[in-house]
Scaffold this motif. Structure first.
Motif, PDB file in Angstrom:
ATOM      1  N   PRO A 295     -21.380 -16.722 -28.818  1.00  0.00           N
ATOM      2  CA  PRO A 295     -20.057 -16.117 -28.703  1.00  0.00           C
ATOM      3  C   PRO A 295     -20.065 -14.650 -28.277  1.00  0.00           C
ATOM      4  O   PRO A 295     -19.000 -14.045 -28.135  1.00  0.00           O
ATOM      5  N   VAL A 296     -21.253 -14.083 -28.079  1.00  0.00           N
ATOM      6  CA  VAL A 296     -21.340 -12.647 -27.780  1.00  0.00           C
ATOM      7  C   VAL A 296     -20.599 -12.295 -26.495  1.00  0.00           C
ATOM      8  O   VAL A 296     -19.889 -11.281 -26.423  1.00  0.00           O
ATOM      9  N   ALA A 297     -20.736 -13.127 -25.465  1.00  0.00           N
ATOM     10  CA  ALA A 297     -20.019 -12.845 -24.213  1.00  0.00           C
ATOM     11  C   ALA A 297     -18.515 -12.812 -24.456  1.00  0.00           C
ATOM     12  O   ALA A 297     -17.791 -11.996 -23.861  1.00  0.00           O
ATOM     13  N   THR A 298     -18.028 -13.684 -25.313  1.00  0.00           N
ATOM     14  CA  THR A 298     -16.595 -13.720 -25.605  1.00  0.00           C
ATOM     15  C   THR A 298     -16.169 -12.502 -26.413  1.00  0.00           C
ATOM     16  O   THR A 298     -15.089 -11.948 -26.192  1.00  0.00           O
ATOM     17  N   PHE A 299     -17.002 -12.057 -27.349  1.00  0.00           N
ATOM     18  CA  PHE A 299     -16.689 -10.832 -28.087  1.00  0.00           C
ATOM     19  C   PHE A 299     -16.631  -9.631 -27.136  1.00  0.00           C
ATOM     20  O   PHE A 299     -15.730  -8.790 -27.236  1.00  0.00           O
ATOM     21  N   TRP A 300     -17.592  -9.554 -26.241  1.00  0.00           N
ATOM     22  CA  TRP A 300     -17.619  -8.449 -25.278  1.00  0.00           C
ATOM     23  C   TRP A 300     -16.394  -8.527 -24.360  1.00  0.00           C
ATOM     24  O   TRP A 300     -15.764  -7.514 -24.050  1.00  0.00           O
ATOM     25  N   THR A 301     -16.043  -9.749 -23.955  1.00  0.00           N
ATOM     26  CA  THR A 301     -14.849  -9.954 -23.153  1.00  0.00           C
ATOM     27  C   THR A 301     -13.608  -9.501 -23.921  1.00  0.00           C
ATOM     28  O   THR A 301     -12.702  -8.867 -23.350  1.00  0.00           O
ATOM     29  N   ALA A 302     -13.546  -9.835 -25.211  1.00  0.00           N
ATOM     30  CA  ALA A 302     -12.423  -9.406 -26.048  1.00  0.00           C
ATOM     31  C   ALA A 302     -12.361  -7.885 -26.129  1.00  0.00           C
ATOM     32  O   ALA A 302     -11.269  -7.288 -26.149  1.00  0.00           O
ATOM     33  N   SER A 303     -13.532  -7.245 -26.168  1.00  0.00           N
ATOM     34  CA  SER A 303     -13.573  -5.784 -26.178  1.00  0.00           C
ATOM     35  C   SER A 303     -13.005  -5.221 -24.879  1.00  0.00           C
ATOM     36  O   SER A 303     -12.240  -4.243 -24.890  1.00  0.00           O
ATOM     37  N   GLN A 304     -13.358  -5.834 -23.752  1.00  0.00           N
ATOM     38  CA  GLN A 304     -12.761  -5.426 -22.477  1.00  0.00           C
ATOM     39  C   GLN A 304     -11.244  -5.559 -22.514  1.00  0.00           C
ATOM     40  O   GLN A 304     -10.512  -4.689 -22.018  1.00  0.00           O
ATOM     41  N   MET A 305     -10.773  -6.661 -23.078  1.00  0.00           N
ATOM     42  CA  MET A 305      -9.327  -6.906 -23.152  1.00  0.00           C
ATOM     43  C   MET A 305      -8.635  -5.832 -23.981  1.00  0.00           C
ATOM     44  O   MET A 305      -7.580  -5.307 -23.593  1.00  0.00           O
ATOM     45  N   LEU A 306      -9.225  -5.500 -25.122  1.00  0.00           N
ATOM     46  CA  LEU A 306      -8.636  -4.469 -25.971  1.00  0.00           C
ATOM     47  C   LEU A 306      -8.594  -3.121 -25.268  1.00  0.00           C
ATOM     48  O   LEU A 306      -7.603  -2.383 -25.362  1.00  0.00           O
ATOM     49  N   ASP A 307      -9.644  -2.790 -24.569  1.00  0.00           N
ATOM     50  CA  ASP A 307      -9.678  -1.530 -23.838  1.00  0.00           C
ATOM     51  C   ASP A 307      -8.577  -1.505 -22.780  1.00  0.00           C
ATOM     52  O   ASP A 307      -7.885  -0.494 -22.604  1.00  0.00           O
ATOM     53  N   HIS A 308      -8.417  -2.616 -22.076  1.00  0.00           N
ATOM     54  CA  HIS A 308      -7.372  -2.720 -21.053  1.00  0.00           C
ATOM     55  C   HIS A 308      -5.984  -2.586 -21.671  1.00  0.00           C
ATOM     56  O   HIS A 308      -5.082  -1.995 -21.062  1.00  0.00           O
ATOM     57  N   LEU A 309      -5.802  -3.119 -22.877  1.00  0.00           N
ATOM     58  CA  LEU A 309      -4.502  -3.058 -23.543  1.00  0.00           C
ATOM     59  C   LEU A 309      -4.193  -1.673 -24.101  1.00  0.00           C
ATOM     60  O   LEU A 309      -3.070  -1.422 -24.547  1.00  0.00           O
ATOM     61  N   GLY A 310      -5.171  -0.787 -24.085  1.00  0.00           N
ATOM     62  CA  GLY A 310      -4.948   0.556 -24.604  1.00  0.00           C
ATOM     63  C   GLY A 310      -5.403   0.744 -26.031  1.00  0.00           C
ATOM     64  O   GLY A 310      -4.895   1.627 -26.741  1.00  0.00           O
ATOM     65  N   GLU A 311      -6.373  -0.072 -26.462  1.00  0.00           N
ATOM     66  CA  GLU A 311      -6.934   0.040 -27.811  1.00  0.00           C
ATOM     67  C   GLU A 311      -8.438   0.320 -27.725  1.00  0.00           C
ATOM     68  O   GLU A 311      -9.272  -0.475 -28.157  1.00  0.00           O
ATOM     69  N   PRO A 312      -8.818   1.486 -27.179  1.00  0.00           N
ATOM     70  CA  PRO A 312     -10.250   1.762 -26.989  1.00  0.00           C
ATOM     71  C   PRO A 312     -11.043   1.882 -28.279  1.00  0.00           C
ATOM     72  O   PRO A 312     -12.219   1.527 -28.323  1.00  0.00           O
ATOM     73  N   ASP A 313     -10.403   2.373 -29.354  1.00  0.00           N
ATOM     74  CA  ASP A 313     -11.131   2.505 -30.621  1.00  0.00           C
ATOM     75  C   ASP A 313     -11.506   1.133 -31.168  1.00  0.00           C
ATOM     76  O   ASP A 313     -12.634   0.915 -31.634  1.00  0.00           O
ATOM     77  N   ALA A 314     -10.568   0.205 -31.110  1.00  0.00           N
ATOM     78  CA  ALA A 314     -10.852  -1.155 -31.579  1.00  0.00           C
ATOM     79  C   ALA A 314     -11.885  -1.824 -30.685  1.00  0.00           C
ATOM     80  O   ALA A 314     -12.755  -2.551 -31.173  1.00  0.00           O
ATOM     81  N   ALA A 315     -11.796  -1.582 -29.383  1.00  0.00           N
ATOM     82  CA  ALA A 315     -12.775  -2.149 -28.452  1.00  0.00           C
ATOM     83  C   ALA A 315     -14.181  -1.658 -28.785  1.00  0.00           C
ATOM     84  O   ALA A 315     -15.139  -2.446 -28.810  1.00  0.00           O
TER      85      ALA A 315
END
Length: 357
Positions: A295-315
């Motif tokens: 699932p690591v690729a999906t977690f990293w993908t989720a981090s990209q999504m959060l960064d795109h949404l404007g949540e860099p700290d959570a990413a």
């Protein structure tokens, strides 16, 4: 509290397994952060739907997705459905319909994961591959004539437009500019493809003048494969055509240890439409249902999504949790471990909960 509307399309193979893992981590992360929430809507689009209805998604599929802030996509492809049917029936209509022209694929060796390259470890391979995602070799232009006859002809026409090439070059130079090394490698094949790819080279040179602080070089795609293996430290940000980057990013994932750790963002930089985030690895029907998908690729993908949404700290918090879990040796079999998908997911969720930062 901010609320983000997420369209989850798990689709085929291990897609449902890894998307479920990703959503578990995102839920824990949102609770830990306290400043945002994700409102997730699930769509049952994919090959099973195709086998029942003749279509992977409804005719108004993109219209249904327009109101979302982002799309969280699993994988598409099934052994009993032709690959061109699944690709052109789901993923590409979304990418092209929403003009997600920048496909962004970061690659690095995570702590605890071994690269097949001797003497190369974390910090030695840290790349971002920018793939032109709207035209090039995957434009869908071409056709077949005289089917079944000895003189049958099939054509696949690569389309390169000044608008398309300029915008992906500008995106890649801007991304390179934001990274510490400020270096971009432009991948080409202009020695053999003397029209579209020569224009590609010329536009790269034109756009480079807008970014005097970015150094750049140019590599033929065949030589690039050698450089990625022999001199990984010489690369940082990479831009390539739809086909070339598709191939090179799989090589990049393998050099980082596994396609199971390779993420992707299909980005509309102008934010007119929702962007789509997906792991690279595909549907992987050989391990579907075994509970061992990484699932690591999906977690990293989720981090990209959060960064795109404007949540860099959570990413960043999510990626720190992933790196801690990998360093602690909680790994799935594709990267030499014995953990299950849920073992890794539980460990990442716990790392998010207990982090002090």
């Amino acid at each position: 509290m901010k609320h983000y509307k997420i369209a989850a399309i798990p689709a085929d193979g291990i897609g449902p397994e890894v998307i479920d893992a990703g959503l578990q981590a995102l839920d824990v992360l949102a609770r830990r952060d306290g400043g945002f929430a994700l409102d997730v809507t699930h769509f049952d689009w994919g090959s099973d739907r195709y086998k029942k209805t003749g279509a992977l998604m409804p005719d108004d599929g993109t219209q249904q997705l327009k109101g979302f802030d982002a799309i969280f996509f699993g994988a598409v492809g099934a052994p009993d459905v032709p690959d061109h049917v699944t690709l052109w029936g789901l993923r590409l209509p979304i990418c092209q319909g929403f003009d997600q022209y920048a496909n962004v694929r970061p690659t690095k060796i995570l702590p605890g994961i071994s690269s097949p390259l001797e003497g190369v470890g974390p910090g030695d391979l840290d790349w971002v591959i920018v793939r032109e995602n709207s035209e090039g070799e995957y434009s869908g232009h071409g056709g077949r004539a005289h089917k079944g006859l000895p003189e049958e002809v099939g054509t696949e026409v690569a389309i390169f437009t000044r608008v398309g090439v300029t915008r992906i070059m500008r995106y890649a130079f801007r991304l390179a500019q934001s990274r510490p090394r400020k270096h971009l490698t432009v991948v080409t094949k202009s020695n053999a493809q003397r029209h579209g790819m020569v224009m590609w080279d010329e536009i790269a040179a034109e756009v480079s003048r807008e970014f005097p602080d970015v150094t750049w070089d140019k590599m033929l795609v065949d030589a690039m494969t050698v450089r990625m293996v022999k001199k990984p430290r010489s690369l940082d940000t990479i831009v390539a055509t739809n086909l070339h980057a598709d191939i090179l990013s799989d090589l990049a994932g393998a050099l980082a240890g596994s396609l199971g750790v390779a993420p992707t963002g299909n980005i509309d930089p102008e934010r007119r439409f929702p962007s789509m985030f997906e792991p690279i690895h595909g549907s992987a029907f050989d391990i579907t249902g075994k509970g061992i998908a990484n699932p690591v690729a999906t977690f990293w993908t989720a981090s990209q999504m959060l960064d795109h949404l404007g949540e860099p700290d959570a990413a960043s918090r999510l990626m720190r949790a992933v790196e801690k879990v990998c360093a602690d040796g909680v790994l799935t079999p594709d990267v030499g471990g014995k953990a299950s998908t849920q073992d890794v997911t539980d460990a990442v969720c716990e790392a998010i909960r207990i982090e002090n930062a």
